[in-house]
Design a protein around this motif. Structure first.
Motif, short mmCIF file in Angstrom:
data_model
loop_
_atom_site.label_atom_id
_atom_site.label_comp_id
_atom_site.label_asym_id
_atom_site.label_seq_id
_atom_site.Cartn_x
_atom_site.Cartn_y
_atom_site.Cartn_z
N ALA A 147 37.31 24.29 47.81
CA ALA A 147 35.99 24.15 48.43
C ALA A 147 35.62 25.34 49.31
O ALA A 147 34.46 25.49 49.69
N ASP A 148 36.59 26.20 49.62
CA ASP A 148 36.35 27.35 50.50
C ASP A 148 35.66 28.47 49.73
O ASP A 148 36.28 29.12 48.88
N GLU A 149 34.39 28.69 50.03
CA GLU A 149 33.61 29.72 49.32
C GLU A 149 34.04 31.13 49.67
O GLU A 149 33.64 32.09 49.00
N ARG A 150 34.86 31.28 50.72
CA ARG A 150 35.34 32.61 51.09
C ARG A 150 36.50 33.07 50.20
O ARG A 150 36.84 34.24 50.18
N ARG A 151 37.10 32.13 49.46
CA ARG A 151 38.21 32.49 48.58
C ARG A 151 37.69 33.31 47.40
O ARG A 151 36.57 33.13 46.94
N ASP A 152 38.54 34.19 46.87
CA ASP A 152 38.20 35.04 45.74
C ASP A 152 38.32 34.25 44.44
O ASP A 152 39.42 33.98 43.97
N GLY A 153 37.19 33.87 43.87
CA GLY A 153 37.17 33.07 42.65
C GLY A 153 37.51 33.86 41.41
O GLY A 153 37.67 33.28 40.33
N THR A 154 37.66 35.19 41.53
CA THR A 154 38.00 36.00 40.35
C THR A 154 39.50 35.97 40.05
O THR A 154 39.92 36.40 38.98
N GLN A 155 40.30 35.49 41.01
CA GLN A 155 41.75 35.42 40.82
C GLN A 155 42.23 33.98 40.85
O GLN A 155 41.87 33.22 41.75
N VAL A 156 43.04 33.61 39.87
CA VAL A 156 43.65 32.28 39.83
C VAL A 156 45.16 32.46 39.74
O VAL A 156 45.66 33.11 38.81
N CYS A 157 45.88 31.90 40.70
CA CYS A 157 47.34 31.98 40.73
C CYS A 157 47.91 30.68 40.15
O CYS A 157 47.63 29.59 40.66
N ILE A 175 53.11 30.05 48.81
CA ILE A 175 52.27 31.25 48.72
C ILE A 175 51.22 31.25 49.82
O ILE A 175 50.94 32.28 50.44
N GLU A 176 50.65 30.09 50.09
CA GLU A 176 49.65 29.99 51.17
C GLU A 176 50.26 30.35 52.52
O GLU A 176 49.61 30.98 53.34
N ARG A 177 51.51 29.92 52.76
CA ARG A 177 52.19 30.24 54.03
C ARG A 177 52.32 31.75 54.22
O ARG A 177 52.31 32.24 55.34
N SER A 178 52.46 32.49 53.12
CA SER A 178 52.65 33.94 53.22
C SER A 178 51.38 34.63 53.70
O SER A 178 51.44 35.71 54.28
N GLY A 179 50.22 34.01 53.45
CA GLY A 179 48.95 34.61 53.85
C GLY A 179 48.58 35.83 53.02
O GLY A 179 47.64 36.56 53.36
N ALA A 180 49.29 36.08 51.92
CA ALA A 180 49.09 37.29 51.13
C ALA A 180 48.10 37.12 49.98
O ALA A 180 47.67 38.09 49.38
N PHE A 181 47.72 35.88 49.68
CA PHE A 181 46.84 35.62 48.54
C PHE A 181 45.60 34.87 49.02
O PHE A 181 45.70 33.90 49.77
N HIS A 182 44.43 35.35 48.57
CA HIS A 182 43.17 34.75 49.02
C HIS A 182 42.29 34.28 47.86
O HIS A 182 41.09 34.13 48.01
N GLY A 183 42.92 34.07 46.72
CA GLY A 183 42.19 33.58 45.57
C GLY A 183 42.31 32.07 45.45
O GLY A 183 42.48 31.36 46.43
N ARG A 184 42.26 31.58 44.22
CA ARG A 184 42.37 30.14 43.96
C ARG A 184 43.66 29.86 43.18
O ARG A 184 44.32 30.77 42.73
N TYR A 185 43.96 28.59 43.00
CA TYR A 185 45.23 28.19 42.40
C TYR A 185 45.02 27.27 41.20
O TYR A 185 43.96 26.68 41.02
#
Length: 202
Positions: free
Chosen positions: A72-82, A93-103
């Motif tokens: 739901a977070d529109e600030r996330r990068d929708g071009t990347q899916v992990c 991965i979220e704990r690392s703070g290194a990824f800002h895309g979606r899952y």
């Protein structure tokens, strides 16, 4: 020994990962000794979690809302899916703070030994998600496969890459090799081989 209620509690706790019968017994004794501070709040929290926690219909994360806070977070990068095997991997991965895309949570890996095939995982929904991204107002350009470095994880990664080949999106894989702070002398042969294959310019 306690009554049937205590034995049932011990039995249930012993089924949790990392807890055997002895650890479960110690945990139950600790909970009983601190009933008002631990046991009652824990029971209330478990009851509430069982009532409100649901699986996100987009990525399969666990949250009290659907879509989950990440989707739901529109600030996330929708071009990347992990792509991860399990929700625990997503949280790591979220704990690392290194990824800002979606899952996208698969719900496991391909395993002939366990009888787990592609139809048992959320692979078809991933393909559909990538192919129909534009229709949903997004544009997936990269799928990052973050399955574990096991035989099953590698097999699953190759299968997904083959299925995504016709979509035109870039498919990448997490690098494997020397951990930060690691010493070469203590690494196994497989890790060293992976590190050599994943070498890059400096």
């Amino acid at each position: 020994m306690g009554g049937p209620e205590i034995e049932r509690l011990i039995d249930l706790l012993a089924r949790l990962p990392g807890l055997g019968p002895r650890s479960a017994r110690r945990a139950v004794l600790h909970l009983m000794k601190r009933r008002e501070v631990l046991l009652e709040p824990l029971a209330a929290a478990l009851e509430e979690a069982g009532r409100v926690i649901k699986t996100c219909t987009i990525c399969a994360n666990l949250d009290s809302r659907d879509p989950c806070v990440i989707c739901a977070d529109e600030r996330r990068d929708g071009t990347q899916v992990c792509v991860v095997e399990d929700v625990a991997d997503l949280w790591a991965i979220e704990r690392s703070g290194a990824f800002h895309g979606r899952y996208h949570v698969l719900g496991g890996v391909l395993s002939a030994l366990d009888g787990t095939g592609p139809e048992d995982l959320r692979i078809a929904t991933l393909i559909d998600r990538v192919r129909n991204a534009d229709a949903r107002g997004g544009d997936v350009r990269e799928v990052i496969i973050a399955t574990n470095a096991t035989v099953e994880g590698q097999t699953t990664a190759h299968y997904i890459a083959d299925r995504l080949a016709s979509t035109g999106v870039a498919v990448t894989r997490l690098a494997h090799g020397v951990p930060v702070g690691g010493e070469l002398d203590y690494l196994d042969d497989g890790t060293l081989s992976a590190a050599l294959r994943a070498r890059r310019s400096v």
